[in-house]
Design an enzyme around this catalytic site. Structure first.
Site, mmCIF file in Angstrom:
data_model
loop_
_atom_site.group_PDB
_atom_site.id
_atom_site.type_symbol
_atom_site.label_atom_id
_atom_site.label_comp_id
_atom_site.label_asym_id
_atom_site.label_seq_id
_atom_site.Cartn_x
_atom_site.Cartn_y
_atom_site.Cartn_z
ATOM 1 N N ARG A 1 11.824 5.854 13.072
ATOM 2 C CA ARG A 1 10.464 6.433 12.754
ATOM 3 C C ARG A 1 9.574 6.340 13.921
ATOM 4 O O ARG A 1 9.931 6.139 14.844
ATOM 5 C CB ARG A 1 9.979 6.168 11.264
ATOM 6 N N HIS B 1 12.348 -2.062 3.117
ATOM 7 C CA HIS B 1 11.818 -0.940 3.611
ATOM 8 C C HIS B 1 12.914 0.245 2.820
ATOM 9 O O HIS B 1 14.025 0.140 3.290
ATOM 10 C CB HIS B 1 11.453 -0.546 4.880
ATOM 11 N N LEU B 2 12.289 1.300 2.253
ATOM 12 C CA LEU B 2 13.156 2.283 1.876
ATOM 13 C C LEU B 2 13.728 2.949 2.954
ATOM 14 O O LEU B 2 14.993 3.411 2.914
ATOM 15 C CB LEU B 2 12.254 3.437 0.735
ATOM 16 N N SER B 3 12.763 3.509 3.885
ATOM 17 C CA SER B 3 13.228 4.446 4.995
ATOM 18 C C SER B 3 13.793 3.356 6.219
ATOM 19 O O SER B 3 13.363 2.029 6.049
ATOM 20 C CB SER B 3 12.173 5.328 5.501
ATOM 21 N N TYR C 1 10.992 8.945 1.158
ATOM 22 C CA TYR C 1 10.870 8.034 0.465
ATOM 23 C C TYR C 1 11.784 8.316 -0.918
ATOM 24 O O TYR C 1 12.003 7.446 -1.824
ATOM 25 C CB TYR C 1 9.709 7.482 0.016
ATOM 26 N N ASN D 1 8.225 -5.240 -0.113
ATOM 27 C CA ASN D 1 7.779 -4.158 0.875
ATOM 28 C C ASN D 1 6.505 -4.239 1.216
ATOM 29 O O ASN D 1 5.713 -3.672 0.365
ATOM 30 C CB ASN D 1 8.346 -2.782 0.207
ATOM 31 N N ARG E 1 5.973 1.884 13.745
ATOM 32 C CA ARG E 1 6.679 1.243 12.586
ATOM 33 C C ARG E 1 8.050 0.266 13.037
ATOM 34 O O ARG E 1 8.541 -0.488 12.334
ATOM 35 C CB ARG E 1 7.335 2.386 11.686
ATOM 36 N N ASP F 1 1.127 -14.961 7.537
ATOM 37 C CA ASP F 1 0.647 -16.257 7.300
ATOM 38 C C ASP F 1 1.073 -16.940 5.727
ATOM 39 O O ASP F 1 1.410 -17.998 5.750
ATOM 40 C CB ASP F 1 -0.472 -16.613 7.796
ATOM 41 N N GLU G 1 12.226 -8.893 3.395
ATOM 42 C CA GLU G 1 11.600 -7.755 3.562
ATOM 43 C C GLU G 1 12.312 -6.601 3.264
ATOM 44 O O GLU G 1 13.642 -6.613 3.842
ATOM 45 C CB GLU G 1 10.982 -7.742 4.953
ATOM 46 N N HIS H 1 3.231 -3.926 9.726
ATOM 47 C CA HIS H 1 2.838 -3.779 11.291
ATOM 48 C C HIS H 1 1.966 -4.448 11.720
ATOM 49 O O HIS H 1 1.675 -4.591 12.865
ATOM 50 C CB HIS H 1 2.837 -2.249 11.602
ATOM 51 N N ARG I 1 4.865 11.131 -2.709
ATOM 52 C CA ARG I 1 4.196 10.953 -1.178
ATOM 53 C C ARG I 1 5.609 11.142 -0.274
ATOM 54 O O ARG I 1 6.566 10.252 -0.516
ATOM 55 C CB ARG I 1 3.634 9.583 -1.001
ATOM 56 N N ALA J 1 2.606 -0.395 5.004
ATOM 57 C CA ALA J 1 2.019 -0.472 6.664
ATOM 58 C C ALA J 1 1.558 -1.972 6.986
ATOM 59 O O ALA J 1 1.493 -1.919 8.000
ATOM 60 C CB ALA J 1 0.858 0.780 6.310
ATOM 61 N N PRO K 1 0.882 -1.197 -0.043
ATOM 62 C CA PRO K 1 0.101 -0.139 -0.207
ATOM 63 C C PRO K 1 0.849 1.212 -0.027
ATOM 64 O O PRO K 1 1.933 1.303 0.756
ATOM 65 C CB PRO K 1 -0.935 -0.092 1.338
ATOM 66 N N ASN K 2 0.341 2.431 -0.692
ATOM 67 C CA ASN K 2 0.887 3.405 -0.924
ATOM 68 C C ASN K 2 2.190 3.718 -1.795
ATOM 69 O O ASN K 2 2.716 4.568 -1.927
ATOM 70 C CB ASN K 2 0.994 4.211 0.412
#
Length: 141
Positions: free
Chosen positions: A106, A99-101, A21, A73, A110, A86, A97, A79, A16, A76, A8-9
């Site tokens: 943060r 994550h850019l940030s 990001y 990635n 997160r 699963d 996994e 979390h 954004r 959200a 998402p996003n």
């Protein structure tokens, strides 16, 4: 053949929170990942969805579609999505996994990943390079 999934996003990359990001778009990132795949001698297929169920289906189907590993990635969903956790745990492919940030630097919410414990590893805070490192790792398995 590796599958890259963005949650998402992430379709809003470039607009954004560019200070967090970066200015590159999702299309730019996907093109870069495909180029890295070519350098590594592997095919890379990228998908993005804002819908949890779609991500679950891609994870569940990856093995039967011939993929050798997944870079994800989850956005959200990282979390709180026990369903995604699963799905990752329920299939045999190695998953990294990304994550850019730096999620640990943060907001407190997160700092917890429900998906990372069922992944081979987690790369956070290295921007686009995290995707490259994940592809390199999967290529060496």
């Amino acid at each position: 053949m590796f599958l890259i999934l963005n949650g998402p996003n992430l379709n809003l990359l470039g607009t954004r929170e560019p200070g967090v990001y970066g200015a590159g778009t999702l299309e730019d990132l996907e093109r870069q990942c495909e180029e890295w795949g070519t350098e590594l001698g592997v095919t890379v297929t990228c998908h993005q969805s804002n819908f949890e169920g779609q991500l679950l289906e891609w994870v569940q189907q990856a093995g039967e579609q011939g993929f050798r590993g997944i870079v994800i990635n989850p956005g959200a969903l990282t979390h709180y999505s026990y369903a995604l956790r699963d799905a990752i745990a329920g299939q045999a492919l190695p998953v990294v996994e990304v994550h850019l940030s730096n999620v640990d630097a943060r907001e407190a919410f997160r700092h917890v990943s429900v998906t990372a414990p069922v992944c081979r590893g987690k790369i956070s805070g290295l921007g686009w390079a995290g995707y490259r490192f994940a592809l390199e790792y999967l290529s060496e398995l």
